[in-house]
Design an enzyme around this catalytic site. Structure first.
Site, PDB file in Angstrom:
ATOM      1  N   PRO A 185     -15.418  22.024  -3.705  1.00 34.30           N
ATOM      2  CA  PRO A 185     -14.287  22.213  -4.626  1.00 34.30           C
ATOM      3  C   PRO A 185     -14.113  23.668  -5.056  1.00 34.30           C
ATOM      4  O   PRO A 185     -15.078  24.347  -5.403  1.00 34.30           O
ATOM      5  CB  PRO A 185     -14.671  21.344  -5.828  1.00 34.30           C
ATOM      6  CG  PRO A 185     -15.739  20.428  -5.349  1.00 34.30           C
ATOM      7  CD  PRO A 185     -16.442  21.149  -4.243  1.00 34.30           C
ATOM      8  N   GLU A 186     -12.879  24.149  -4.990  1.00 32.38           N
ATOM      9  CA  GLU A 186     -12.517  25.483  -5.468  1.00 32.38           C
ATOM     10  C   GLU A 186     -11.458  25.315  -6.553  1.00 32.38           C
ATOM     11  O   GLU A 186     -11.135  24.188  -6.937  1.00 32.38           O
ATOM     12  CB  GLU A 186     -11.999  26.328  -4.308  1.00 32.38           C
ATOM     13  CG  GLU A 186     -13.030  26.509  -3.189  1.00 32.38           C
ATOM     14  CD  GLU A 186     -12.557  27.456  -2.098  1.00 32.38           C
ATOM     15  OE1 GLU A 186     -11.737  28.339  -2.383  1.00 32.38           O
ATOM     16  OE2 GLU A 186     -13.017  27.304  -0.951  1.00 32.38           O
ATOM     17  N   LYS A 228     -14.590  27.517 -11.679  1.00 34.76           N
ATOM     18  CA  LYS A 228     -14.832  26.210 -11.079  1.00 34.76           C
ATOM     19  C   LYS A 228     -15.501  25.257 -12.071  1.00 34.76           C
ATOM     20  O   LYS A 228     -16.027  24.215 -11.685  1.00 34.76           O
ATOM     21  CB  LYS A 228     -15.706  26.375  -9.833  1.00 34.76           C
ATOM     22  CG  LYS A 228     -15.064  27.255  -8.756  1.00 34.76           C
ATOM     23  CD  LYS A 228     -16.004  27.425  -7.566  1.00 34.76           C
ATOM     24  CE  LYS A 228     -15.588  28.603  -6.703  1.00 34.76           C
ATOM     25  NZ  LYS A 228     -16.622  28.935  -5.706  1.00 34.76           N
ATOM     26  N   ARG A 233     -20.710  34.261   4.759  1.00 32.79           N
ATOM     27  CA  ARG A 233     -20.033  32.972   4.878  1.00 32.79           C
ATOM     28  C   ARG A 233     -19.264  32.895   6.188  1.00 32.79           C
ATOM     29  O   ARG A 233     -18.780  33.911   6.702  1.00 32.79           O
ATOM     30  CB  ARG A 233     -19.040  32.786   3.711  1.00 32.79           C
ATOM     31  CG  ARG A 233     -19.606  33.084   2.330  1.00 32.79           C
ATOM     32  CD  ARG A 233     -20.610  32.036   1.893  1.00 32.79           C
ATOM     33  NE  ARG A 233     -19.994  30.733   1.753  1.00 32.79           N
ATOM     34  CZ  ARG A 233     -19.388  30.308   0.644  1.00 32.79           C
ATOM     35  NH1 ARG A 233     -19.319  31.081  -0.411  1.00 32.79           N
ATOM     36  NH2 ARG A 233     -18.860  29.099   0.597  1.00 32.79           N
TER      37      ARG A 233
END
Ligand SMILES: [Zn+2]
Length: 263
Positions: A2-3, A59, A252
């Site tokens: 989730p962002e 977040k 990433r």
């Protein structure tokens, strides 16, 4: 994972379900989810309180309760809050249940990295994680000149800077790639070399990508973006049709178009 758009969608769901409601009962099924209290103490402190408001910061989800208490939750990898009728079967990954009237809010988290803390309102500004959060990218304060200030004398790639929660709050790996693709910027581009037009594009796309995803997520339920739709399928650039490149940037996995996003 989730962002900002995902967490904002959960915040809206919780707002609709909980604001003005009294918490009747709390069941902690997976004790490590609660970091600040033992399960019984957590449940006892919440019982009978009314939900005043639900806020998102970066977040994090902040559920403000009567008596100046705040439930601070982070979804981490797979956390989610579902709102269901009380008789609804339990999802096997349910970690915490909050009962309010006929409905229940259930924290479901397959990977178990999500967590919650019960914090006094007065301690919120020093709470680890919240204390150092950067600017909200969808707020009115996040102007082009503010972004320019944030990036001034900053080292590193533009992608690594987008991921830093202490500069801009809420952007993760997926939406960083989408923003950079939309802004036609190479993820490894040194952030202190961006031209004025590039900076303007970056600012515009940070806001546009996050706002659009937030608006559409509640309707479609999965990640929203042009690059996002093709990235996992070894896809081709939605703009020029060439094959996307996959590299590691800022530690990433990063997808980008070597043709549209030149260094
Ligand atoms: Zn392309």
């Amino acid at each position: 994972v989730p962002e900002l758009p995902d967490v904002e969608t959960v915040a809206r769901r919780l707002r609709r379900a909980l604001v003005g409601q009294r918490i009747r009962r709390v069941n902690v099924l997976t004790p490590p989810t609660i970091r600040s209290h033992a399960p019984a103490s957590f449940a006892r402190r919440l019982r009978g309180r009314t939900v005043k408001s639900v806020e998102r910061r970066g977040k994090y989800l902040l559920i403000h309760l009567s008596g100046n208490l705040v439930l601070v939750a982070h979804l981490r990898m797979t956390g989610d809050f579902e709102v269901v009728a009380r008789e609804e079967n339990l999802h096997p990954s349910t970690r915490v249940i909050f009962a309010a009237n006929a409905r229940e809010v259930r924290f479901v988290d397959q990977r178990r990295f999500g967590h919650m803390d019960l914090v006094a309102q007065k301690d919120l500004s020093t709470f680890p994680g919240l204390r150092s959060l950067g600017i909200e990218p969808l707020s009115a304060e996040f102007t082009l000149s503010r972004l320019r200030e944030l990036l001034q004398d900053r080292r590193g790639s533009v992608k690594s800077v987008l991921l830093r929660q202490d500069l801009i709050a809420g952007i993760g790996n997926i939406y960083a790639d989408e923003i950079l693709w939309q802004a036609r910027l190479h993820p490894a581009r040194a952030v202190d070399t961006l031209s004025a037009p590039q900076l303007r594009r970056l600012h515009r796309q940070i806001r546009r990508v996050l706002a659009r995803a937030t608006r559409l997520l509640s309707r479609y339920g999965s990640a929203v973006g042009d690059l996002l739709e093709v990235r996992e399928r070894g896809g081709h650039c939605p703009r020029c049709g060439r094959r996307l490149a996959v590299e590691t940037t800022a530690g990433r996995t990063t997808y980008y178009c070597p043709h549209c996003q030149r260094k």
